[in-house]
Scaffold this active site. Sequence first.
Site, PDB file in Angstrom:
ATOM      1  CB  THR A   1      16.721  73.228  83.290  1.00 59.77           C
ATOM      2  OG1 THR A   1      16.438  71.957  82.623  1.00 59.77           O
ATOM      3  CG2 THR A   1      16.616  74.397  82.204  1.00 59.77           C
TER       4      THR A   1
ATOM      5  CD  GLU B   1      14.454  76.938  80.830  1.00 60.18           C
ATOM      6  OE1 GLU B   1      14.752  77.603  81.941  1.00 60.18           O
ATOM      7  OE2 GLU B   1      13.954  75.961  80.976  1.00 60.18           O
TER       8      GLU B   1
ATOM      9  CE  LYS C   1      -7.190  76.154  92.777  1.00 62.85           C
ATOM     10  NZ  LYS C   1      -7.361  76.063  91.196  1.00 62.85           N
TER      11      LYS C   1
ATOM     12  CD1 TRP D   1      -4.806  78.242  94.189  1.00 62.92           C
ATOM     13  CD2 TRP D   1      -3.531  79.543  92.882  1.00 62.92           C
ATOM     14  NE1 TRP D   1      -4.990  77.739  92.861  1.00 62.92           N
ATOM     15  CE2 TRP D   1      -4.193  78.607  92.007  1.00 62.92           C
ATOM     16  CE3 TRP D   1      -2.688  80.308  92.163  1.00 62.92           C
ATOM     17  CZ2 TRP D   1      -4.051  78.495  90.519  1.00 62.92           C
ATOM     18  CZ3 TRP D   1      -2.664  80.434  90.774  1.00 62.92           C
ATOM     19  CH2 TRP D   1      -3.126  79.432  90.017  1.00 62.92           C
TER      20      TRP D   1
HETATM   21  P1  ADP Z   1      16.897  74.940  87.967  1.00 63.93           P
HETATM   22  O1  ADP Z   1      17.208  75.234  89.355  1.00 63.93           O
HETATM   23  O2  ADP Z   1      15.479  73.990  88.052  1.00 63.93           O
HETATM   24  O3  ADP Z   1      17.957  74.260  86.977  1.00 63.93           O
HETATM   25  P2  ADP Z   1      16.785  77.797  87.115  1.00 63.93           P
HETATM   26  O4  ADP Z   1      18.092  77.824  87.652  1.00 63.93           O
HETATM   27  O5  ADP Z   1      16.432  78.093  85.869  1.00 63.93           O
HETATM   28  O6  ADP Z   1      16.233  75.964  86.993  1.00 63.93           O
HETATM   29  O7  ADP Z   1      15.800  78.073  88.097  1.00 63.93           O
HETATM   30  C1  ADP Z   1      14.629  78.938  87.832  1.00 63.93           C
HETATM   31  C2  ADP Z   1      13.926  79.030  89.087  1.00 63.93           C
HETATM   32  O8  ADP Z   1      14.216  79.495  90.046  1.00 63.93           O
HETATM   33  C3  ADP Z   1      12.533  79.841  88.708  1.00 63.93           C
HETATM   34  O9  ADP Z   1      11.806  79.515  87.751  1.00 63.93           O
HETATM   35  C4  ADP Z   1      11.969  80.108  90.030  1.00 63.93           C
HETATM   36  O10 ADP Z   1      11.113  79.317  90.477  1.00 63.93           O
HETATM   37  C5  ADP Z   1      13.172  80.285  90.723  1.00 63.93           C
HETATM   38  N1  ADP Z   1      13.839  81.586  91.251  1.00 63.93           N
HETATM   39  C6  ADP Z   1      14.791  82.024  90.449  1.00 63.93           C
HETATM   40  N2  ADP Z   1      14.930  83.512  91.105  1.00 63.93           N
HETATM   41  C7  ADP Z   1      14.115  83.473  91.696  1.00 63.93           C
HETATM   42  C8  ADP Z   1      13.647  84.712  92.919  1.00 63.93           C
HETATM   43  N3  ADP Z   1      14.386  85.526  93.076  1.00 63.93           N
HETATM   44  N4  ADP Z   1      12.542  84.554  93.853  1.00 63.93           N
HETATM   45  C9  ADP Z   1      12.056  83.272  93.678  1.00 63.93           C
HETATM   46  N5  ADP Z   1      12.210  82.416  92.760  1.00 63.93           N
HETATM   47  C10 ADP Z   1      13.223  82.368  92.296  1.00 63.93           C
END
Ligand code: ADP
Length: 543
Positions: A189, A334, A442, A447
């Site tokens: 990640t 994940e 918040k 929220w």
């Molecule tokens: P990172 O970019 O931190 O490595 P990921 O690629 O796993 O992590 O990103 C996951 C995160 O991306 C999710 O927890 C969420 O916040 C955001 N995300 C993914 N798809 C969407 C979506 N369609 N709408 C809003 N947020 C999204």
Amino acid sequence: MIGLMQDQPISLIDILKHAARWHGSQKIVSRRIEDGRITSQTYRRTLKRTAQLANALSKFGITIGDRIATMAWNTHRHVEVWYATAGTGTVCHTINPRLFPTQIEFIVNHAEDRILFIDADLIGVLTPLLPNLKSLEAVIIMTDSSHMPNAPSTEVKWLCYEDLLAGQAEDFDWKSLSNDSAASSLCYTSGTTGNPKGVLYSHRSTLWHALASVQKDAMNVGSEDSVLVVVPMFHASSWGLAFSLPMVGAKMILPGAKMEGASLHELLETERATVSAAVPTIWNMLLSYLSDSGSNLTFLKEVVIGGSAVPRSMIKAFKQQFGVHVVQAWGVTETSPMGTMNRPLSLRPAAETLEEEFDRDVAQGRPPFGVDIKIVDDEGAALRWDGDSIGKLMVRGPWTARAYFGGAQSVLIDGWFDTGDVATIDEYGFMTITDRSKDIIKSGGEWISSVAIENLAVSDPSVELAACLGIEDAKWGERPLLLVKLVKNAKFNESALRRRLSKDVADWQLPDKIAIVDEIPLTATGKIDKRALRSQLDDIRGD
Ligand code: ADP
């Protein structure tokens, strides 16, 4: 009693074998890194080249479970490395070249990568780190001999991909698995909170994910489709497309290193792409290109968009200007990453107007079979599906992680993975992300969804990007601040934007201040980098 069916643990190489046998002349099209030219090769040829690569890899003395890394764009060669690692029982570690150099160093060392495949244009990212990458024995440049960059002065072997393949046998004794829960690939990640964490997929989890993702209510792809895979193979495994497309014999179109509007448009048109998948940032660039150049989209029917919230204005522009349907997808690294997709549901009464349909498309959707989700309060109690109750989004299923690489301890809470997102679920099971838990604002105990405000802000034609942050407030705890990056040469009218926001946002949720910024930093996966923004906040507030 055990069932009497054939017991065949399936390896991911079986997907490419199937594609080569049953869709042998179907193409993988890719834009060359070397000169930007568009080339293609069949699945049949891809399997042969993958076998050549597997033969070459075997000569490195690799053993099952060894980590082999890639730092590469989406190309046919990258696909070959994925399948060669799967078929030799090694683990393919995809590295995002846009991570901070210190993070790349951390993850290569953490994964103990032995071999690294890299595109020639990314060598500059790697070479300064080489002295610190202790486990690395060889770097293989994914190019031919006429484009080989000079070797840096280090001990690591510096090899040419095409030279390595040349002369190798075109078949290979693919490793069969005794247990298909063996690890197949590794993706870290982006580590917005601390060091990146390694998600270690298995053959089985990836296969399940690919099977589920091709179904009609998910990616909805089949052999008649031509799919432009813009989402990088290093970003949550290109959302599984490099597995699901060969599985159904779809044409795979890979953009190489060129992901700006004109290049993508050329591929969409010349290769007659019917489907494509990418994060919103990419589609912003394409839509701007289409509007500036007056171009059209002739063949594209659907775009799958995920990675961050999809603005309603984007959904509307695709539909009304180009007749393209946007399918929103949500997931995390994940979850391999497919978690939910937003498709119509027969049990829900049809939308009465197109505008109502757009409102619905803003939700992140429902889980396919194989994923279960719930929202919970701070005590872990499940919340109601009423579309209003906001809670932590938890997920579970056979392609959801239970632990991180190198940390055997489960990260699950009562069998559920905490996604770090905050969401609502409505009576029909449609989930809407309201925030990352660390970004939610918040104010006075209530929220405010930064996602909702950003989504509305970018519907203003003068706004290219918007980021809403909570800033400390003595009376309310936090109050929203909205930062906007304007479209080039656009005139900004703050009152018009405020009017737009107040149509859908309660008065107390409106940002106290709207500030124009030159840039909004993005993370390595193209999301608004709120951590970086927060560290710049003092300057902005001092304006
Ligand atoms: P990172 O970019 O931190 O490595 P990921 O690629 O796993 O992590 O990103 C996951 C995160 O991306 C999710 O927890 C969420 O916040 C955001 N995300 C993914 N798809 C969407 C979506 N369609 N709408 C809003 N947020 C999204």
